[in-house]
Scaffold this active site. Sequence first.
Site, PDB file in Angstrom:
ATOM      1  N   THR A 134      13.950  60.191 -33.331  1.00 39.19           N
ATOM      2  CA  THR A 134      12.773  59.324 -33.386  1.00 39.19           C
ATOM      3  C   THR A 134      13.073  57.920 -32.861  1.00 39.19           C
ATOM      4  O   THR A 134      14.216  57.449 -32.946  1.00 39.19           O
ATOM      5  CB  THR A 134      12.302  59.221 -34.861  1.00 39.19           C
ATOM      6  N   ASP A 135      12.029  57.251 -32.395  1.00 44.16           N
ATOM      7  CA  ASP A 135      12.192  55.850 -31.973  1.00 44.16           C
ATOM      8  C   ASP A 135      12.403  54.932 -33.179  1.00 44.16           C
ATOM      9  O   ASP A 135      12.809  53.779 -33.016  1.00 44.16           O
ATOM     10  CB  ASP A 135      10.988  55.388 -31.135  1.00 44.16           C
ATOM     11  N   GLU A 136      12.122  55.456 -34.388  1.00 39.30           N
ATOM     12  CA  GLU A 136      12.230  54.591 -35.577  1.00 39.30           C
ATOM     13  C   GLU A 136      13.672  54.159 -35.848  1.00 39.30           C
ATOM     14  O   GLU A 136      13.895  53.212 -36.602  1.00 39.30           O
ATOM     15  CB  GLU A 136      11.653  55.297 -36.817  1.00 39.30           C
ATOM     16  N   TYR A 159      13.901  57.355 -44.279  1.00 43.63           N
ATOM     17  CA  TYR A 159      13.733  58.377 -43.241  1.00 43.63           C
ATOM     18  C   TYR A 159      14.483  57.973 -41.967  1.00 43.63           C
ATOM     19  O   TYR A 159      15.291  58.746 -41.436  1.00 43.63           O
ATOM     20  CB  TYR A 159      12.239  58.583 -42.926  1.00 43.63           C
ATOM     21  N   LYS A 163      17.717  59.670 -40.018  1.00 43.27           N
ATOM     22  CA  LYS A 163      17.692  60.140 -38.625  1.00 43.27           C
ATOM     23  C   LYS A 163      18.766  59.402 -37.805  1.00 43.27           C
ATOM     24  O   LYS A 163      19.445  60.006 -36.973  1.00 43.27           O
ATOM     25  CB  LYS A 163      16.312  59.926 -37.995  1.00 43.27           C
TER      26      LYS A 163
HETATM   27  P1  NAD Z   1       7.389  68.510 -39.679  1.00 39.50           P
HETATM   28  O1  NAD Z   1       7.584  67.828 -40.981  1.00 39.50           O
HETATM   29  O2  NAD Z   1       6.017  68.856 -39.240  1.00 39.50           O
HETATM   30  O3  NAD Z   1       8.238  69.859 -39.628  1.00 39.50           O
HETATM   31  C1  NAD Z   1       9.546  69.943 -40.098  1.00 39.50           C
HETATM   32  C2  NAD Z   1       9.930  71.417 -40.156  1.00 39.50           C
HETATM   33  O4  NAD Z   1      11.285  71.509 -40.590  1.00 39.50           O
HETATM   34  C3  NAD Z   1       9.085  72.255 -41.131  1.00 39.50           C
HETATM   35  O5  NAD Z   1       8.692  73.459 -40.529  1.00 39.50           O
HETATM   36  C4  NAD Z   1      10.038  72.498 -42.293  1.00 39.50           C
HETATM   37  O6  NAD Z   1       9.784  73.719 -42.976  1.00 39.50           O
HETATM   38  C5  NAD Z   1      11.378  72.515 -41.572  1.00 39.50           C
HETATM   39  N1  NAD Z   1      12.504  72.189 -42.453  1.00 39.50           N
HETATM   40  C6  NAD Z   1      12.594  71.147 -43.304  1.00 39.50           C
HETATM   41  N2  NAD Z   1      13.765  71.189 -43.968  1.00 39.50           N
HETATM   42  C7  NAD Z   1      14.429  72.276 -43.501  1.00 39.50           C
HETATM   43  C8  NAD Z   1      15.698  72.840 -43.786  1.00 39.50           C
HETATM   44  N3  NAD Z   1      16.522  72.294 -44.694  1.00 39.50           N
HETATM   45  N4  NAD Z   1      16.081  73.942 -43.115  1.00 39.50           N
HETATM   46  C9  NAD Z   1      15.250  74.519 -42.199  1.00 39.50           C
HETATM   47  N5  NAD Z   1      14.027  74.036 -41.912  1.00 39.50           N
HETATM   48  C10 NAD Z   1      13.628  72.920 -42.547  1.00 39.50           C
HETATM   49  O7  NAD Z   1       8.111  67.561 -38.610  1.00 39.50           O
HETATM   50  P2  NAD Z   1       7.665  67.223 -37.115  1.00 39.50           P
HETATM   51  O8  NAD Z   1       6.692  66.115 -37.148  1.00 39.50           O
HETATM   52  O9  NAD Z   1       7.359  68.474 -36.405  1.00 39.50           O
HETATM   53  O10 NAD Z   1       9.045  66.608 -36.556  1.00 39.50           O
HETATM   54  C11 NAD Z   1      10.034  67.464 -36.002  1.00 39.50           C
HETATM   55  C12 NAD Z   1      11.235  66.623 -35.616  1.00 39.50           C
HETATM   56  O11 NAD Z   1      10.848  65.635 -34.676  1.00 39.50           O
HETATM   57  C13 NAD Z   1      11.875  65.883 -36.782  1.00 39.50           C
HETATM   58  O12 NAD Z   1      13.266  65.916 -36.613  1.00 39.50           O
HETATM   59  C14 NAD Z   1      11.348  64.458 -36.637  1.00 39.50           C
HETATM   60  O13 NAD Z   1      12.269  63.539 -37.164  1.00 39.50           O
HETATM   61  C15 NAD Z   1      11.221  64.353 -35.138  1.00 39.50           C
HETATM   62  N6  NAD Z   1      10.196  63.419 -34.652  1.00 39.50           N
HETATM   63  C16 NAD Z   1       8.906  63.518 -35.104  1.00 39.50           C
HETATM   64  C17 NAD Z   1       7.933  62.680 -34.563  1.00 39.50           C
HETATM   65  C18 NAD Z   1       6.490  62.757 -35.009  1.00 39.50           C
HETATM   66  O14 NAD Z   1       5.679  61.895 -34.614  1.00 39.50           O
HETATM   67  N7  NAD Z   1       6.080  63.742 -35.786  1.00 39.50           N
HETATM   68  C19 NAD Z   1       8.288  61.734 -33.579  1.00 39.50           C
HETATM   69  C20 NAD Z   1       9.630  61.670 -33.162  1.00 39.50           C
HETATM   70  C21 NAD Z   1      10.566  62.523 -33.686  1.00 39.50           C
HETATM   71  O1  DAU Z   2       7.718  56.895 -34.426  1.00 37.95           O
HETATM   72  C1  DAU Z   2       8.019  58.234 -34.650  1.00 37.95           C
HETATM   73  C2  DAU Z   2       7.722  58.605 -36.082  1.00 37.95           C
HETATM   74  O2  DAU Z   2       6.305  58.657 -36.201  1.00 37.95           O
HETATM   75  C3  DAU Z   2       8.336  59.923 -36.513  1.00 37.95           C
HETATM   76  O3  DAU Z   2       9.734  59.822 -36.471  1.00 37.95           O
HETATM   77  C4  DAU Z   2       7.884  60.306 -37.931  1.00 37.95           C
HETATM   78  O4  DAU Z   2       8.385  61.590 -38.264  1.00 37.95           O
HETATM   79  C5  DAU Z   2       6.371  60.335 -37.945  1.00 37.95           C
HETATM   80  O5  DAU Z   2       5.908  60.619 -39.249  1.00 37.95           O
HETATM   81  C6  DAU Z   2       5.806  59.002 -37.468  1.00 37.95           C
HETATM   82  O6  DAU Z   2       6.101  57.955 -38.420  1.00 37.95           O
HETATM   83  P1  DAU Z   2       5.022  56.840 -38.783  1.00 37.95           P
HETATM   84  O7  DAU Z   2       5.375  56.235 -40.081  1.00 37.95           O
HETATM   85  O8  DAU Z   2       4.814  55.907 -37.637  1.00 37.95           O
HETATM   86  O9  DAU Z   2       3.698  57.778 -38.878  1.00 37.95           O
HETATM   87  P2  DAU Z   2       2.516  57.807 -39.944  1.00 37.95           P
HETATM   88  O10 DAU Z   2       1.493  58.731 -39.386  1.00 37.95           O
HETATM   89  O11 DAU Z   2       2.987  58.018 -41.331  1.00 37.95           O
HETATM   90  O12 DAU Z   2       1.933  56.328 -39.856  1.00 37.95           O
HETATM   91  C7  DAU Z   2       1.478  55.783 -38.630  1.00 37.95           C
HETATM   92  C8  DAU Z   2       1.024  54.363 -38.887  1.00 37.95           C
HETATM   93  O13 DAU Z   2      -0.162  54.399 -39.709  1.00 37.95           O
HETATM   94  C9  DAU Z   2       2.030  53.533 -39.661  1.00 37.95           C
HETATM   95  O14 DAU Z   2       1.971  52.195 -39.188  1.00 37.95           O
HETATM   96  C10 DAU Z   2       1.543  53.600 -41.105  1.00 37.95           C
HETATM   97  C11 DAU Z   2       0.044  53.710 -40.950  1.00 37.95           C
HETATM   98  N1  DAU Z   2      -0.683  54.478 -41.982  1.00 37.95           N
HETATM   99  C12 DAU Z   2      -0.226  55.742 -42.257  1.00 37.95           C
HETATM  100  C13 DAU Z   2      -0.855  56.531 -43.199  1.00 37.95           C
HETATM  101  C14 DAU Z   2      -0.342  57.910 -43.533  1.00 37.95           C
HETATM  102  C15 DAU Z   2      -1.804  53.967 -42.603  1.00 37.95           C
HETATM  103  O15 DAU Z   2      -2.231  52.844 -42.323  1.00 37.95           O
HETATM  104  N2  DAU Z   2      -2.444  54.748 -43.528  1.00 37.95           N
HETATM  105  C16 DAU Z   2      -2.008  56.004 -43.867  1.00 37.95           C
HETATM  106  O16 DAU Z   2      -2.628  56.650 -44.756  1.00 37.95           O
END
Ligand code: NAD
Ligand code: DAU
Length: 353
Positions: A134-136, A159, A163
């Site tokens: 992630t960019d975080e 989180y 990561k």
């Molecule tokens: P998600 O939470 O939707 O899915 C995570 C998956 O991992 C689920 O299917 C869960 O069952 C599985 N999992 C969790 N713990 C496990 C374990 N111990 N063993 C096997 N499986 C397990 O997550 P996502 O949003 O699809 O993100 C996927 C990846 O991409 C993550 O590594 C996250 O950090 C990264 N990422 C997400 C975003 C985003 O915006 N969602 C952005 C950048 C990077």
């Molecule tokens: O940047 C990549 C990341 O983006 C991933 O690594 C994470 O897995 C993914 O969950 C996401 O993280 P964020 O914290 O940015 O996403 P989230 O959707 O939780 O929140 C997006 C923005 O919206 C953040 O500034 C918090 C705000 N927010 C979020 C929720 C859930 C609100 O204002 N209200 C809300 O109810």
Amino acid sequence: MQAERTVKNILVTGGAGFIGSAFIRYLLQRVPDFKGKCVNYDALTYAGNLENLAQVAQDPRYAFVKGDICDQVKVEETCKQYAIDTIIHLAAESHVDRSIHGPLVFLETNILGTYHLLEVVKRHPTIHFHHVSTDEVYGCLGETGLFTEETAYSPNSPYSASKASSDHLVRAYGKTYDISTTISNCSNNYGPYHFPEKLIPLMILNCLQRKPLPVYGEGKNVRDWLFVDDHAAALWLLLQKGRKGETYNIGGEAERRNIDIVKTIVKLVAEATSTSETELTQLITFVPDRPGHDFRYAIDCSKIKQELGWHPQHTFEEGLRDTVKWYIDNQPWCSHVQSGSYRQWIETNYANR
Ligand code: NAD
Ligand code: DAU
């Protein structure tokens, strides 16, 4: 110039999650040349949903293994059983708010889970390992500037710290044991099948159900948004062409303030459901800010564009419109996720595997 990697049999950890399932659907539906096996290895936590894969579940190239990434023996057996040559690692605890309330499982899955996978790869060094991050990890930007691959790590939530730690482990294993690894750091994804704890799907469903739309702080925080299928396309390119030991940033070049996204969702839902926009706007509720809330993320993704020729195919406006429509058209998926009944479906179908 590194020769293109041939991906034959691939293990996708976290393939039942939001991005993992998008990647599997992309591979099996949009890459006709892929003739190998795609093994979805997932523990099916609350975030794992096999309904995300209903479109490809019968594909003979697809297999599902219910397993924890911390179970080294099971990971290794699965790799041997399917002659895996490539692992793409997405399994994680992914929600920042949950990490603030309960960090331990984030450390266990994101750090130790990655360690266990790397130990398996160390014993099977012909396997290429791609780590999805992630960019975080880069921390927080002010009004200007972009994260590059050289930006120093400065994670601010449990989180992102977990990561960051896993990224360091991947890099260290690559250097120390000379295994083939790559890492990608991506910005916020959105699109179909997104679990409604995250901003965009939560706001869409709450709008449809006339529930409050909780905006943290003043809603001025900025994220860079990428349509999930564009991320899947980038990951497939990286598996084939990413240079060993390298990191690639992936982003949508679509920075938006949270409050502007919420207002756009209100407008799109009002249009699509012939509802009064004023009525839906009244649902917007400013709530206390997330502790340690990063102000802004923005990605410089010129490296992956120049080296691999990747470009996002969806503008944010098109992608968000399609996403709103998807949630309206897929009410059974939404109600199963909201009621938790998708978990019963999993128990019924996979209890004995
Ligand atoms: P998600 O939470 O939707 O899915 C995570 C998956 O991992 C689920 O299917 C869960 O069952 C599985 N999992 C969790 N713990 C496990 C374990 N111990 N063993 C096997 N499986 C397990 O997550 P996502 O949003 O699809 O993100 C996927 C990846 O991409 C993550 O590594 C996250 O950090 C990264 N990422 C997400 C975003 C985003 O915006 N969602 C952005 C950048 C990077
Ligand atoms: O940047 C990549 C990341 O983006 C991933 O690594 C994470 O897995 C993914 O969950 C996401 O993280 P964020 O914290 O940015 O996403 P989230 O959707 O939780 O929140 C997006 C923005 O919206 C953040 O500034 C918090 C705000 N927010 C979020 C929720 C859930 C609100 O204002 N209200 C809300 O109810």
